[in-house]
Scaffold this motif. Structure first.
Motif, PDB file in Angstrom:
ATOM      1  N   ILE A  78       0.780  -1.102   0.030  1.00  0.00           N
ATOM      2  CA  ILE A  78      -0.052   0.057   0.084  1.00  0.00           C
ATOM      3  C   ILE A  78       0.811   1.223   0.097  1.00  0.00           C
ATOM      4  CG2 ILE A  78      -1.860  -1.078   1.197  1.00  0.00           C
ATOM      5  CD1 ILE A  78      -1.135   0.356   3.715  1.00  0.00           C
ATOM      6  N   THR A  79       2.010   1.094   0.519  1.00  0.00           N
ATOM      7  CA  THR A  79       3.039   2.334   0.559  1.00  0.00           C
ATOM      8  C   THR A  79       3.815   2.359  -0.801  1.00  0.00           C
ATOM      9  OG1 THR A  79       4.723   1.245   1.794  1.00  0.00           O
ATOM     10  CG2 THR A  79       2.757   2.482   2.913  1.00  0.00           C
ATOM     11  N   GLY A  80       4.348   1.510  -1.218  1.00  0.00           N
ATOM     12  CA  GLY A  80       5.054   1.250  -2.160  1.00  0.00           C
ATOM     13  C   GLY A  80       6.539   1.421  -1.784  1.00  0.00           C
ATOM     14  N   CYS A  81       6.925   1.380  -0.425  1.00  0.00           N
ATOM     15  CA  CYS A  81       8.192   1.497  -0.175  1.00  0.00           C
ATOM     16  C   CYS A  81       8.592   0.481   0.584  1.00  0.00           C
ATOM     17  CB  CYS A  81       7.990   2.697   1.363  1.00  0.00           C
ATOM     18  SG  CYS A  81       7.450   4.295   0.607  1.00  0.00           S
ATOM     19  N   GLU A  82      10.087   0.489   0.902  1.00  0.00           N
ATOM     20  CA  GLU A  82      10.787  -0.838   1.554  1.00  0.00           C
ATOM     21  C   GLU A  82      10.542  -0.343   3.080  1.00  0.00           C
ATOM     22  OE1 GLU A  82      12.545  -4.060   2.466  1.00  0.00           O
ATOM     23  OE2 GLU A  82      11.959  -3.332   0.459  1.00  0.00           O
ATOM     24  N   VAL A  83       9.777  -1.411   3.606  1.00  0.00           N
ATOM     25  CA  VAL A  83       9.570  -1.039   5.305  1.00  0.00           C
ATOM     26  C   VAL A  83      10.663  -1.627   6.315  1.00  0.00           C
ATOM     27  CG1 VAL A  83       7.838  -1.758   6.998  1.00  0.00           C
ATOM     28  CG2 VAL A  83       7.128  -1.363   4.763  1.00  0.00           C
ATOM     29  N   ASN A  84      10.956  -0.818   7.032  1.00  0.00           N
ATOM     30  CA  ASN A  84      11.918  -0.722   8.073  1.00  0.00           C
ATOM     31  C   ASN A  84      11.135  -0.941   9.500  1.00  0.00           C
ATOM     32  OD1 ASN A  84      14.183  -0.686   6.174  1.00  0.00           O
ATOM     33  ND2 ASN A  84      14.009   1.494   6.507  1.00  0.00           N
ATOM     34  N   PRO A  85      10.863  -1.967   9.885  1.00  0.00           N
ATOM     35  CA  PRO A  85      10.139  -2.008  11.268  1.00  0.00           C
ATOM     36  C   PRO A  85      10.965  -1.777  12.597  1.00  0.00           C
ATOM     37  CG  PRO A  85      10.494  -4.358  10.619  1.00  0.00           C
ATOM     38  CD  PRO A  85      11.152  -3.344   9.559  1.00  0.00           C
ATOM     39  N   VAL A  86      10.089  -0.961  13.367  1.00  0.00           N
ATOM     40  CA  VAL A  86      10.728  -0.965  14.903  1.00  0.00           C
ATOM     41  C   VAL A  86       9.561  -1.333  15.789  1.00  0.00           C
ATOM     42  CG1 VAL A  86      12.384   0.908  14.327  1.00  0.00           C
ATOM     43  CG2 VAL A  86       9.845   1.331  14.958  1.00  0.00           C
ATOM     44  N   ILE A  87       9.984  -1.774  16.750  1.00  0.00           N
ATOM     45  CA  ILE A  87       8.957  -2.464  17.965  1.00  0.00           C
ATOM     46  C   ILE A  87       8.397  -1.300  18.873  1.00  0.00           C
ATOM     47  CG2 ILE A  87      10.622  -3.277  19.425  1.00  0.00           C
ATOM     48  CD1 ILE A  87       8.878  -5.773  19.303  1.00  0.00           C
ATOM     49  N   ALA A  88       7.202  -1.339  19.236  1.00  0.00           N
ATOM     50  CA  ALA A  88       6.576  -0.626  20.180  1.00  0.00           C
ATOM     51  C   ALA A  88       5.378  -1.511  20.933  1.00  0.00           C
ATOM     52  CB  ALA A  88       5.954   0.482  19.718  1.00  0.00           C
ATOM     53  N   THR A  89       5.178  -1.106  22.387  1.00  0.00           N
ATOM     54  CA  THR A  89       4.185  -1.897  22.981  1.00  0.00           C
ATOM     55  C   THR A  89       2.739  -1.621  22.281  1.00  0.00           C
ATOM     56  OG1 THR A  89       3.745  -0.161  24.628  1.00  0.00           O
ATOM     57  CG2 THR A  89       5.456  -1.775  24.913  1.00  0.00           C
ATOM     58  N   ARG A  90       1.722  -2.310  22.647  1.00  0.00           N
ATOM     59  CA  ARG A  90       0.356  -1.896  21.976  1.00  0.00           C
ATOM     60  C   ARG A  90      -0.256  -0.732  22.777  1.00  0.00           C
ATOM     61  NH1 ARG A  90      -1.475  -8.404  22.225  1.00  0.00           N
ATOM     62  NH2 ARG A  90      -0.160  -8.087  24.202  1.00  0.00           N
ATOM     63  N   VAL A  91       0.014  -0.543  24.110  1.00  0.00           N
ATOM     64  CA  VAL A  91      -0.563   0.496  24.720  1.00  0.00           C
ATOM     65  C   VAL A  91       0.071   1.774  24.283  1.00  0.00           C
ATOM     66  CG1 VAL A  91      -0.665   1.527  26.884  1.00  0.00           C
ATOM     67  CG2 VAL A  91      -0.533  -0.846  27.053  1.00  0.00           C
ATOM     68  N   ASP A  92       1.675   1.671  23.920  1.00  0.00           N
ATOM     69  CA  ASP A  92       1.894   3.141  23.430  1.00  0.00           C
ATOM     70  C   ASP A  92       1.370   3.284  21.866  1.00  0.00           C
ATOM     71  OD1 ASP A  92       3.260   3.658  25.748  1.00  0.00           O
ATOM     72  OD2 ASP A  92       5.334   3.392  24.824  1.00  0.00           O
ATOM     73  N   LEU A  93       1.173   2.185  20.974  1.00  0.00           N
ATOM     74  CA  LEU A  93       1.064   2.292  19.886  1.00  0.00           C
ATOM     75  C   LEU A  93      -0.765   2.727  19.749  1.00  0.00           C
ATOM     76  CD1 LEU A  93       2.309  -0.778  17.931  1.00  0.00           C
ATOM     77  CD2 LEU A  93       2.531   1.609  17.260  1.00  0.00           C
ATOM     78  N   ARG A  94      -1.374   2.215  20.675  1.00  0.00           N
ATOM     79  CA  ARG A  94      -2.869   2.692  20.755  1.00  0.00           C
ATOM     80  C   ARG A  94      -2.797   4.472  20.968  1.00  0.00           C
ATOM     81  NH1 ARG A  94      -3.779  -2.031  23.705  1.00  0.00           N
ATOM     82  NH2 ARG A  94      -4.664  -3.758  22.637  1.00  0.00           N
ATOM     83  N   GLU A  95      -2.131   4.643  21.801  1.00  0.00           N
ATOM     84  CA  GLU A  95      -2.169   6.035  22.326  1.00  0.00           C
ATOM     85  C   GLU A  95      -1.440   7.104  21.026  1.00  0.00           C
ATOM     86  OE1 GLU A  95      -0.232   9.008  25.794  1.00  0.00           O
ATOM     87  OE2 GLU A  95      -0.324   7.023  26.156  1.00  0.00           O
ATOM     88  N   ALA A  96      -0.237   6.678  20.484  1.00  0.00           N
ATOM     89  CA  ALA A  96       0.312   7.247  19.354  1.00  0.00           C
ATOM     90  C   ALA A  96      -0.765   7.352  18.175  1.00  0.00           C
ATOM     91  CB  ALA A  96       1.560   6.680  19.226  1.00  0.00           C
ATOM     92  N   ILE A  97      -1.292   6.297  17.819  1.00  0.00           N
ATOM     93  CA  ILE A  97      -2.161   6.261  16.847  1.00  0.00           C
ATOM     94  C   ILE A  97      -3.597   7.144  17.077  1.00  0.00           C
ATOM     95  CG2 ILE A  97      -3.988   4.877  15.414  1.00  0.00           C
ATOM     96  CD1 ILE A  97      -1.780   2.475  15.768  1.00  0.00           C
ATOM     97  N   ASP A  98      -4.059   7.176  18.309  1.00  0.00           N
ATOM     98  CA  ASP A  98      -5.028   8.015  18.508  1.00  0.00           C
ATOM     99  C   ASP A  98      -4.761   9.633  18.314  1.00  0.00           C
ATOM    100  OD1 ASP A  98      -6.866   6.012  19.099  1.00  0.00           O
ATOM    101  OD2 ASP A  98      -6.437   6.226  21.323  1.00  0.00           O
ATOM    102  N   LYS A  99      -3.440   9.889  18.891  1.00  0.00           N
ATOM    103  CA  LYS A  99      -2.872  11.245  18.922  1.00  0.00           C
ATOM    104  C   LYS A  99      -2.598  11.591  17.320  1.00  0.00           C
ATOM    105  CE  LYS A  99       0.522  14.204  20.940  1.00  0.00           C
ATOM    106  NZ  LYS A  99       1.702  14.484  21.680  1.00  0.00           N
TER     107      LYS A  99
END
Length: 566
Positions: free
Chosen positions: A123-144
């Motif tokens: 969907i991005t057409g990019c090479e993806v470089n993953p980094v890791i985060a907790t689900r709690v932090d991800l939910r808050e960051a996505i909401d923000k």
């Protein structure tokens, strides 16, 4: 991703986070459920989610990011919300962070989910470089990142249709009924609500809505500094101001005179008071909403930022049975918070405490608080006279503005009452000369005064991005400072690229000693009083600021700009 030879469970054992028996139990449960070993360890309370993510990051040799250190913050300039749709981010718990050329850094909870990574590449057409985060932090960051940005944008865009190229008239002829109806329409209500929610979540103290010839500026003040936010279309100004007036119980028909009001909102199950002010400008009405969030303010003296010796002196002063205590400083320096904290410290079921304020900003249990109402004759001076017939032990006056109020305060202090108030002066010794300048006799000041404390609020360095710095040889020599590692501001997403997050107080406590009383009676200058106070151990505002620099709390630039040398 370069994998470590050690497995996740082995890394956790090596770090002392789980035992061998706990790992074996988790492996048995995994055979039955087929769930990832990390999830099983978390579900059984063997380790925290952060521990598993940290171990997984070590195993795969990829970064671990979090909201706390500011590393889980997407680049706002790259419009990454267009690259990774919100529904995809929420469904698969992913958050785009940074795009460089054809490479995209993405925070994920499970970097071993190859299907999600493949979908991201597609969907991005990019090479993806993953980094890791907790689900709690991800939910808050996505909401923000998605929630507030998209909702605020949607609210701003849901406006009344204006033909392309047309500039709406500022003095548009609109009936009161139409104006009130517009103020109650869904887009305007949503816009005001989201502005307030955004400001509360970002720890802002004020919202400024400012009209200009061809635009509206919306700015929020965080840690004393104004930051721009998404402005609405200019033609929304009348409805926006009317909505604020309706909430604040102001007169929506009055556009020529300043008006004040207030209302209460609930954010995350806590009540937040809003003080509103509207004034007329040449391009329309300007509104300022002051946010009073007790949830982020502590009324504990120990948490205000006092230097240890100043806190000791201040407590000694406020526990005296009678006398006059002044807190000085410019508007917005935290005087009210310090006064509330002092009253909260000394309040008791055995003491009658009464305050008169303009306005009453926070309600303190066990204290009788009175709001000034000059339009009906309830001024500071008149209120104080009435208080003396209420058998008070302790009184607090919001501000001494004139001779009459000052004289009543001092006489009350001399007749067995403990009285607190504020003055607008640059330092503690200047409070003495200010009282004398407005007409109070020096002998009365010397007789009634216990203590004067000046204060400022100084910004604290952001813990996520502060950088090492060095004290100059000139400062070390001039102020006899120790040679120690200090820090300076850098700036990151977490602190709005300012380098600072939060504020603390610096103080200057001057006790009314016998020698200082003698100088007051002799009508000595503020300079002479200051020299005597410093000789008796008073720590100046500048010295207090530099101590916070040496202790790694703030930067040299912030200390010197906030606490200038007199």
């Amino acid at each position: 991703m370069r994998k470590s030879r050690l497995k996740l469970g082995e890394i956790l054992i090596k770090q002392g986070l789980i035992t061998q028996s706990q790992l074996e139990e988790a492996l048995r449960l995994q055979k039955r459920s087929g769930h990832p070993i990390g999830d099983i360890l978390i579900e059984n309370n063997f380790v925290s989610e952060k521990d598993v993510c940290d171990a997984l990051a070590r195993q795969l040799d990829i970064p671990f990011v979090s909201i706390r250190d500011g590393s889980l913050a997407p680049s706002e300039e790259q419009r990454l919300e267009k690259l990774v749709p919100e529904n995809f981010a929420r469904q698969y718990m992913v958050l785009p962070l940074l795009k460089r050329a054809n490479s995209l850094n993405v925070a994920v909870y499970n970097p071993l989910d190859l299907l999600v990574l493949d979908n991201l590449r597609r969907i991005t057409g990019c090479e993806v470089n993953p980094v890791i985060a907790t689900r709690v932090d991800l939910r808050e960051a996505i909401d923000k990142f998605y929630g507030m940005k998209e909702m605020l944008k949607e609210a701003v865009e849901e406006t009344y249709e204006v033909s392309e190229g047309a500039i709406p008239e500022i003095e548009e002829k609109v009936s009161l009924e139409d104006l009130a109806a517009r103020a109650q329409e869904a887009p305007v209500i949503k816009l005001v609500n989201l502005l307030l929610i955004q400001a509360v979540k970002e720890r802002a103290s004020d919202i400024h809505i400012e009209p200009f010839r061809e635009k509206i500026n919306v700015r929020i003040r965080i840690d004393g500094v104004l930051h721009k936010t998404a402005p609405p279309s200019q033609h929304l100004l009348p409805a926006l101001i009317s909505r604020i007036k309706i909430l604040s119980k102001m007169d929506i028909a009055e556009k020529r005179l300043p008006q004040d009001g207030g209302f209460t909102i609930r954010v995350e199950d806590r009540a937040i008071d809003i003080r509103s002010s509207v004034i007329p400008t040449i391009f329309g009405e300007k509104a300022v909403l002051r946010i009073l969030d007790r949830g982020v303010i502590s009324f504990e003296l120990e948490k205000l930022g006092f230097q240890e010796e100043d806190l000791k002196k201040f407590k000694q002063g406020i526990t005296r049975p009678y006398g006059l205590i002044f807190i000085t400083g410019p508007t917005g320096c935290g005087k009210s918070t310090t006064l509330y904290s002092a009253l909260n410290f000394i309040k008791s079921p055995y003491k009658n405490i009464i305050t008169i304020e303009d306005p009453v900003e926070y309600h303190i249990e066990g204290i009788n608080q009175v709001q000034v109402k000059p339009q009906i004759g309830l001024t500071f001076a008149n209120g104080l006279r009435s208080f003396l017939r209420q058998d008070p032990d302790i009184m607090m006056v919001g501000e001494v503005r004139d001779l009459e109020t000052a004289q009543i305060c001092i006489r009350a202090a001399l007749t067995g009452h403990l009285l607190f108030s504020t003055l607008h002066t640059s330092d503690a010794p200047s409070a003495i000369t200010r009282l004398i300048d407005i007409g109070v006799e020096p002998y009365l000041v010397a007789s009634g005064l216990i203590m004067v404390m000046a204060q400022r609020l100084i910004r604290k360095l952001c813990l996520a991005c502060k950088q090492p710095d060095e004290l100059s040889a000139g400062l070390i020599k001039k102020y006899n400072l120790p040679k120690r590692q200090i820090f300076k501001a850098k700036g990151c997403q977490k602190c709005h690229n300012t380098g600072y997050a939060g504020r603390t107080a610096i103080t200057e406590v001057m006790m009314a000693s016998p020698k200082i009383r003698e100088l007051i009676i002799r009508n000595a200058t503020a300079d002479l009083i200051r020299k005597q106070a410093e000789g008796e151990g008073m720590v100046t505002l500048l010295r207090g600021g530099l101590e916070k620099v040496v202790n790694g709390i703030t930067s040299v630039q912030e200390a010197l700009s906030t606490a200038f040398e007199l």
